[in-house]
Design an enzyme around this catalytic site. Structure first.
Site: not given
Ligand code: NOJ
Ligand code: CA
Length: 682
Positions: A177, A386, A388, A462-463, A481, A487
Site C-alpha cells: 500500500e 468480514h 479481519e 485485503h492486505e 486488494e 480507503e
Molecule cells: C483494511 C482494509 O483494506 C479495509 O477495507 C478494512 O476496512 C480495514 N482494513 C479493517 O478491516
Molecule cells: Ca488495506
C-alpha cells in the site's frame, strides 16, 4: 495433395509436437508467431537465458538457477537434453475480464547438469507466447521425502537499453500500500512485482515503443518474489525469507512458480495480455456455479469517515438495524451483497495489537446474524462476511473451519479477509516473525481459499499476498486488494493523487483483479485539504468501474450520497462486473487510459477513461462496436469547470446515437475522466 502440403497440413493440425533432440550448447525457441525468441546456454559454470523480440535483444544473458542449504552454489556445466512442445487451445473462465481465452504457446524445456547433489540435474521450461514468456524450474531429481531449503534464486532479468520503472520500495511495513514512483530503472533498489518498465532510449519505430513487465504466475508453496536492482538496470529475484533466513522449504521433487515477462509495444498490450492466467492450472473446483461476481455496498465507508465504529458502543456500525437499512438500499437498487465490518467480537481496544482476540463466529450482541441473513434472503441480498485477522493467522486458522461452516449455514457466500499488520511482524505458531508474503503466508492464503471453497465461500483478500493468476485454479479467489485503494482517500495523508489510478492498470492490475472499492460521490467529504480527501472528479469514480477490473465491485459511498446524485448513480446501477471481452484502447503509464469492455453474453459495451492531473482531450474511434449496429452512447463526463482541485462534482450526462464508424471526443478535466455505456439499439 503433394508431400509438402501434406506435411504442412500435419503441422497445422497437430496440437502438440514433442521431441527430444540431442542437446546443443545453445538451445533456442520461438513463440508461435515468431515474435519472441529465447536462447539458453551455459558459460563459465553458470546457466543463462536471453530474450529477443522481432530479432532485437530485449533481455541480455541473465542467470538461472537455485542454491540449496548444505551445499555450495553449483557450477552448471551443460545442457544435457532439450525438449520442445507447442499448443494452441481455448478455455473458458467461469467469470472474468474475458470469457474465452486463447492459450497459444511454444515450450522449450532444457535439462541442465550441475556439480552438486541437488543441482546435479534440473529442468527449466520456457513457455513462449507472442506477448511474453514464462519460465520455471523443476527439480524432479530430488528424492521423494527429502527436505531441502532454497537459499538463493539466481534468476535475473537484464533489460537491454534504458528504461523508466514504476515501483515502490519492497518490504515496507504497509506491504503493497504505497504510491508508485517513476524513476530511471537503474534506481530500483528492491521492487514488488509486477514491475513495469518503459524503454526510453529507442526510436519509436512504426509508433511502437517497448514496455516490459516482470512478475510471477502460480505462486504456490513458495515465497513471493521481489526484484533487486543492481544499479545498472539489471534485476535479480529476491525471495521473501523465513525467519531463519532460508527462502523456500520443500520436500522431494518440486517445481517453482513461473517467472514471467510481458513484452509489448504499447502499455495497453501489457494490460490485455492473458499470459498470467494461461500459466496457471485449470480450476480445481469442479462446479463453479456457486461462485458469483456482482456488485455490493457495505457498512464500511462510514467507519473510515469516523461516522461509526468497528468496535462496540454507541457508534457501533454493524448493528442489525443499520445492516437492514443497507440491505433495503441494496435491494432497491439491484446490488447483490452487503458487506458488514465490525460485526464480530474482538474489535474493542487496539485490535491490531490484539488480533488473537478476534472471534470469527461470535457476533456482537447488537448484530443478529440469523435475523440479518434471513432478512437478506427475503430481499434477495446476501450478507458479505468480514474476517479481519490483524495478521494473527494462527488464531484465524484455528477457527477457519468452524467459521466457514457457520457462514455456509447462513448463506454467506463471500468473505472479505484482512491482514492489517506491519509486514515482517506476523507471528507464526513458533513465534517466528513472518513477512506478509513469504512461503508461510503464501501457504496460509491458499489454505483459506481451499477451506472456503469446501464451504462454497468466495474470498476477497485485503492486505493479501499479491495475485499471480491463481483465480484460474481457485475461482473462489474472487478479488483482492494489494495496492493503495479508495480507503486512502478517506484518511490517507496524502490521499491518492490522480495519477495513481492511471499507474495501477499498467502495474498492480497486471497481476489480476483489485477490490479498489470505487464510487465515492462525495469526494470531498468535508475535508478542506486536497491531500486529505479524494483527488478526482465524479466522472472518474464512475470510470473506475470499467478501468480497474474486479468481478466484485463495491459502491463504496454512503447510501444518501448515491440518492443525492441519481444522474451519476445510474451508471453504477447499469455497469456489470463480468465481461465477454476487454480491450485497452489507449494508454500511457501514469498519464491516461481508455478501456472498453463488453458484458458477458451481451451486446452493449462500456468504456472508462481516466487522465492524471492534466486536462486531456482524447479522440477515441469506436471501431470496437459491432459494424452496422446503432448504439445509444450514454456519456457521463466532466461538467463545465470540473477540476479535481476546485470543482470535483461537476458532471454532465449526454446521450447520442453512434456507430462503429464514429469517434468519441473524451474531454477530461484535470484529475478527470469519462464513463460511457453503449446501449445497442438494433
Ligand atoms: C483494511 C482494509 O483494506 C479495509 O477495507 C478494512 O476496512 C480495514 N482494513 C479493517 O478491516
Ligand atoms: Ca488495506
Amino acid at each position: 495433395m503433394t508431400f509438402r502440403t501434406l506435411a504442412l497440413f500435419a503441422a497445422l493440425t497437430t496440437p502438440a509436437i514433442a521431441h527430444t533432440a540431442h542437446a546443443a550448447e545453445r538451445e533456442c525457441a520461438q513463440s508461435p508467431g515468431k515474435v519472441i525468441e529465447v536462447c539458453v546456454f551455459t558459460k563459465g559454470g553458470q546457466a543463462f537465458y536471453e530474450v529477443s523480440r522481432q530479432g532485437k535483444p530485449v533481455l541480455a544473458p541473465s542467470a538461472l538457477g537455485l542454491s540449496f542449504a548444505g551445499e555450495p552454489a553449483a557450477r552448471i556445466t551443460a545442457i544435457t537434453a532439450a525438449r520442445r512442445d507447442a499448443s494452441d487451445s481455448r478455455w473458458e473462465q467461469p467469470w472474468g475480464e474475458q470469457r474465452v481465452i486463447r492459450d497459444h504457446h511454444a515450450d522449450l524445456t532444457v535439462s541442465l547438469a550441475g556439480d552438486t547433489a541437488l543441482n546435479k540435474r534440473f529442468d527449466v521450461t520456457f513457455r513462449l507466447f507472442d506477448d511474453g514468456l514464462g519460465f520455471r524450474y523443476a527439480y524432479d531429481a530430488i528424492p521423494a521425502g527429502q527436505a531441502v531449503a532454497v537459499t538463493d534464486e539466481h534468476t535475473e532479468f537484464r533489460p537491454v537499453g534504458a528504461y523508466d520503472a514504476w515501483w515502490y520500495e519492497g518490504l515496507g511495513q504497509e506491504r503493497d500500500e504505497y504510491l508508485y514512483k517513476q524513476t530511471d530503472a537503474r534506481r530500483v533498489t528492491l521492487a514488488e512485482t509486477p514491475l513495469t518498465l518503459k524503454r526510453t532510449d529507442a526510436p519509436k519505430e512504426g509508433g511502437g515503443g517497448l514496455y516490459l513487465s516482470f512478475h510471477e504466475a502460480a505462486l504456490v508453496d513458495y515465497p513471493s518474489m521481489l526484484l533487486a536492482g543492481d544499479g545498472a538496470g539489471g534485476l535479480k529475484a529476491w525471495l521473501m525469507p523465513w525467519p531463519d533466513g532460508t527462502l523456500a522449504r520443500k520436500t522431494g521433487p518440486f517445481t517453482t512458480p513461473w517467472r514471467t515477462v510481458l513484452i509489448g509495444e504499447t502499455a495497453g498490450a501489457l494490460a490485455d495480455s492473458r499470459l498470467e492466467l494461461n500459466l496457471n492450472e485449470p480450476s480445481k473446483i469442479a462446479d463453479t456455479a456457486w461462485i458469483k461476481p456482482g456488485k455490493y455496498v457495505g457498512v464500511w465507508w462510514e467507519m473510515h469517515l469516523e461516522k461509526s465504529t468497528w468496535g462496540s458502543g454507541p457508534k457501533h456500525g454493524a448493528t442489525t438495524a443499520n445492516t437492514k437499512h443497507y440491505m433495503d438500499f441494496a435491494a432497491k437498487y439491484g446490488f447483490d451483497g452487503v458487506l458488514v465490518e465490525g460485526w464480530n467480537q474482538g474489535w474493542d481496544g487496539d485490535w491490531i495489537a490484539n488480533g488473537d482476540k478476534f472471534s470469527f463466529t461470535k457476533a456482537y450482541p447488537d448484530f443478529d446474524l440469523k435475523a440479518i441473513t434471513d432478512y437478506g434472503k427475503s430481499k434477495g441480498v446476501r450478507l458479505i462476511g468480514h474476517n479481519e485477522t490483524a495478521g494473527a493467522v494462527v488464531n484465524y486458522e484455528a477457527q477457519l473451519e468452524d467459521a466457514m461452516a457457520l457462514y455456509e449455514s447462513v448463506g454467506i457466500a463471500q468473505v472479505k479477509t484482512g491482514y492489517v499488520r506491519h509486514s515482517g511482524t506476523i507471528l507464526d505458531q513458533d513465534g517466528g516473525r513472518q513477512w506478509f508474503a513469504g512461503q508461510y503466508m503464501v501457504r496460509h492464503n491458499l489454505k483459506v481459499a481451499e477451506v472456503a471453497a469446501r464451504h462454497h465461500v468466495s474470498i476477497d483478500a485485503h492486505e493479501p499476498v499479491k495475485d499471480t493468476g491463481l483465480r484460474r485454479t481457485w475461482p473462489n479467489m474472487l478479488s483482492r486488494e494489494g495496492a493503495r485503494g479508495q480507503e486512502f482517500n478517506a484518511w490517507g495523508n496524502p490521499t491518492n493523487p490522480p495519477e495513481h489510478t492511471v499507474i495501477l492498470p499498467f502495474t498492480r492490475m497486471l497481476a489480476g483483479p483489485m477490490d479498489f472499492t470505487p464510487g465515492i460521490f462525495d469526494v470531498v467529504h468535508g475535508k478542506a485539504e486536497l491531500a486529505r480527501r479524494g483527488q478526482s472528479t465524479l466522472a472518474v469514480q464512475l470510470a473506475l468501474y470499467v478501468v480497474l477490473y474486479s468481478p466484485i465491485q463495491m459502491a463504496a459511498d454512503l447510501p444518501e450520497n448515491y440518492e443525492a446524485r441519481p444522474d451519476a448513480f445510474q451508471f453504477i446501477r447499469d455497469v456489470p462486473t463480468d465481461w465477454e471481452t476487454s480491450r485497452t484502447l489507449q494508454g500511457e503509464i501514469g498519464d491516461y487510459i481508455v478501456v472498453a469492455r463488453q458484458p458477458r453474453g451481451g451486446q452493449d459495451w462500456f468504456l472508462g477513461a481516466l487522465t492524471d492531473e492534466t486536462a486531456r482531450k482524447l479522440t477515441q474511434p469506436l471501431t470496437f462496436l459491432a459494424p452496422g449496429k446503432r448504439y445509444e452512447a450514454q456519456i457521463y463526463r466532466d461538467g463545465p469547470g470540473a477540476d479535481y482541485r476546485t470543482n470535483p462534482h461537476a458532471l454532465e450526462t449526454v446521450r447520442k446515437v453512434v456507430t462503429s464508424q464514429d469517434s468519441l471526443d473524451l474531454d477530461m478535466a484535470p484529475g478527470g475522466g469519462a464513463a460511457v455505456r453503449f446501449r445497442v439499439l438494433d
